[in-house]
Design an enzyme around this catalytic site. Structure first.
Site, PDB file in Angstrom:
ATOM      1  N   GLU A  91       0.922  -1.262  -0.031  1.00 32.91           N
ATOM      2  CA  GLU A  91       0.106   0.122  -0.071  1.00 32.91           C
ATOM      3  C   GLU A  91       1.003   1.289  -0.096  1.00 32.91           C
ATOM      4  OE1 GLU A  91      -2.844   0.176   3.281  1.00 32.91           O
ATOM      5  OE2 GLU A  91      -3.064  -2.214   3.050  1.00 32.91           O
ATOM      6  N   CYS A 332      -2.536   2.037   8.080  1.00 29.58           N
ATOM      7  CA  CYS A 332      -1.575   1.246   7.497  1.00 29.58           C
ATOM      8  C   CYS A 332      -1.915  -0.056   7.411  1.00 29.58           C
ATOM      9  CB  CYS A 332      -0.308   1.504   8.515  1.00 29.58           C
ATOM     10  SG  CYS A 332       1.159   0.670   8.015  1.00 29.58           S
TER      11      CYS A 332
HETATM   12  N1  SAH Z   1       7.614   0.485  11.185  1.00 29.19           N
HETATM   13  C1  SAH Z   1       7.716   1.947  10.903  1.00 29.19           C
HETATM   14  C2  SAH Z   1       6.635   2.448  10.068  1.00 29.19           C
HETATM   15  C3  SAH Z   1       5.252   2.019  10.111  1.00 29.19           C
HETATM   16  S1  SAH Z   1       3.693   2.867  10.520  1.00 29.19           S
HETATM   17  C4  SAH Z   1       7.328   2.442  12.521  1.00 29.19           C
HETATM   18  O1  SAH Z   1       6.930   1.744  13.181  1.00 29.19           O
HETATM   19  O2  SAH Z   1       7.391   3.578  12.958  1.00 29.19           O
HETATM   20  C5  SAH Z   1       3.656   4.277  10.857  1.00 29.19           C
HETATM   21  C6  SAH Z   1       3.085   4.827  11.925  1.00 29.19           C
HETATM   22  O3  SAH Z   1       1.687   4.545  12.285  1.00 29.19           O
HETATM   23  C7  SAH Z   1       3.863   4.192  13.261  1.00 29.19           C
HETATM   24  O4  SAH Z   1       4.107   5.197  14.271  1.00 29.19           O
HETATM   25  C8  SAH Z   1       3.030   3.130  13.677  1.00 29.19           C
HETATM   26  O5  SAH Z   1       3.101   2.813  15.248  1.00 29.19           O
HETATM   27  C9  SAH Z   1       1.435   3.791  13.507  1.00 29.19           C
HETATM   28  N2  SAH Z   1       0.412   3.005  13.413  1.00 29.19           N
HETATM   29  C10 SAH Z   1       0.373   1.811  12.926  1.00 29.19           C
HETATM   30  N3  SAH Z   1      -0.870   1.276  12.966  1.00 29.19           N
HETATM   31  C11 SAH Z   1      -1.641   2.328  13.502  1.00 29.19           C
HETATM   32  C12 SAH Z   1      -3.060   2.388  14.141  1.00 29.19           C
HETATM   33  N4  SAH Z   1      -4.062   1.461  13.907  1.00 29.19           N
HETATM   34  N5  SAH Z   1      -3.549   3.616  14.610  1.00 29.19           N
HETATM   35  C13 SAH Z   1      -2.546   4.581  14.975  1.00 29.19           C
HETATM   36  N6  SAH Z   1      -1.299   4.531  14.419  1.00 29.19           N
HETATM   37  C14 SAH Z   1      -0.698   3.275  13.836  1.00 29.19           C
END
Ligand code: SAH
Length: 343
Positions: A91, A332
């Site tokens: 995505e 995400c």
């Molecule tokens: N692996 C990397 C990038 C991925 S996600 C990381 O962990 O930073 C990007 C951001 O979205 C990260 O801060 C992650 O923790 C957050 N995230 C993922 N799923 C989420 C959700 N359902 N609600 C809020 N934030 C989320």
């Protein structure tokens, strides 16, 4: 086969010289791939036909297929589900800001970090993306939308620092003046906190912004949300962040997904203040996007604002992530997951 789009201009030139082609052919082919954004050798019309045929026999030229595009009615954000050459799905998101267009890309198919609130990690990591496949997400979107992209965030599916070498090469290619020439200042890489890799990245002194997904201010609570917290303590992470700031002069961003009743108390805000001050971090609050598979809830608007105000009163530079594309599975990994589940 050599993945031709992952080669730097110099590497491509050497490849071509070794194969007996004229060096200027390398600049032409590089330009087709990285500036004109074509998807096949056949579209490279200033390359002789027999050379094009040879190239397609000898090189792998990656490209993506748009499986699905969702356009938000609220703000024009577009979310793409792409199919890679081997059928895997990733995505990416296109967002329009006042300061330019931004694309959020994936770095892996799935993820093995296991953060509890995240949809990308539910089925584990299938594989890491090649540098070309990270570029392709930006190229496909720029080509499809017909607009220039000026900002990149590596915040989609996957943990970029778990695909470290490809990430570095991707950055080298996307910032190369022979390609899209995007400034390192306009690139943000988000990590769940692989402290060793943060330090390694710092030593490269690239101008990119590092975003650390913190989400909790004590090791105990962080471990409940993020398995990686069992490997690296907050203390180690703060050391790595301080080092990053020292080496690059770039302020770190903390990402903090607010989950009602889990990490949104005033005590959490105080803890977060302390950590942000320690490394001069900016704080980006993300009201959690609930996913079906887990029971994490978003707080009320008031609770979220109260948390933000508390940080502000403490002198922290804080923003609430502008929530774009809420109506299109903005979180995400949700789009891919839906498609996989349908199948
Ligand atoms: N692996 C990397 C990038 C991925 S996600 C990381 O962990 O930073 C990007 C951001 O979205 C990260 O801060 C992650 O923790 C957050 N995230 C993922 N799923 C989420 C959700 N359902 N609600 C809020 N934030 C989320």
């Amino acid at each position: 086969m050599v993945d031709i789009k992952s080669l730097t201009p110099e590497e491509l030139k050497n490849e071509f010289i070794n194969k007996g082609y004229k060096p200027f052919r390398a600049s032409q082919v590089y330009d087709w791939m990285h500036v004109k954004l074509v998807r096949s050798f056949d579209e490279m019309t200033n390359i002789p036909v027999d050379m094009r045929a040879e190239l397609s026999r000898e090189y792998d030229l990656t490209s993506l297929k748009i499986v699905k595009e969702q356009i938000s009615k609220e703000d024009g954000t577009r979310k793409f589900l792409f199919e890679l050459c081997d059928g895997n799905l990733v995505e990416s998101v296109f967002m329009r800001y006042k300061h330019g267009n931004s694309v959020c890309i994936s770095s892996q198919v799935g993820c093995r970090m296991g953060c509890r609130f995240c949809a990308s990690t539910l089925d584990g990591c299938v594989r890491s993306l090649k540098p070309s496949e990270m570029l392709d997400q930006i190229y496909a979107i720029s080509h499809h939308v017909g607009e220039r992209i000026s900002n990149i965030v590596v915040m989609g599916m996957g943990e970029p620092l778990d695909n470290y070498d490809s990430l570095l090469r991707f950055i080298e290619l996307i910032t190369n003046s022979s390609g899209l020439n995007i400034s390192t200042r306009n690139i943000t890489v988000s990590t769940c906190g692989l402290a060793d890799k943060i330090k390694e990245l710092a030593a490269h002194k690239l101008g990119i912004t590092l975003a650390l997904s913190l989400h909790a201010t004590t090791d105990k609570k962080r471990q409940e949300l993020m398995p990686i917290a069992k490997v690296y303590s907050i203390e180690e992470l703060m050391d790595a962040c301080a080092y990053y700031f020292e080496m690059t002069g770039r302020r770190i961003s903390f990402e903090y997904s607010l989950v009602a009743g889990v990490n949104d108390t005033m005590e959490d805000a105080a803890g977060l203040t302390g950590l942000a001050k320690r490394v001069s971090a900016h704080v980006n609050l993300i009201p959690v996007n609930p996913i079906n598979e887990r029971d994490f809830k978003r707080g009320t608007r008031e609770a979220i604002l109260a948390f933000k105000n508390k940080l502000e009163k403490n002198g922290i530079n804080v923003t609430i992530r502008r929530e774009m594309g809420q109506d299109i599975d903005g979180a995400c990994g949700q789009l891919r997951r839906r498609k996989l589940t349908e199948e």
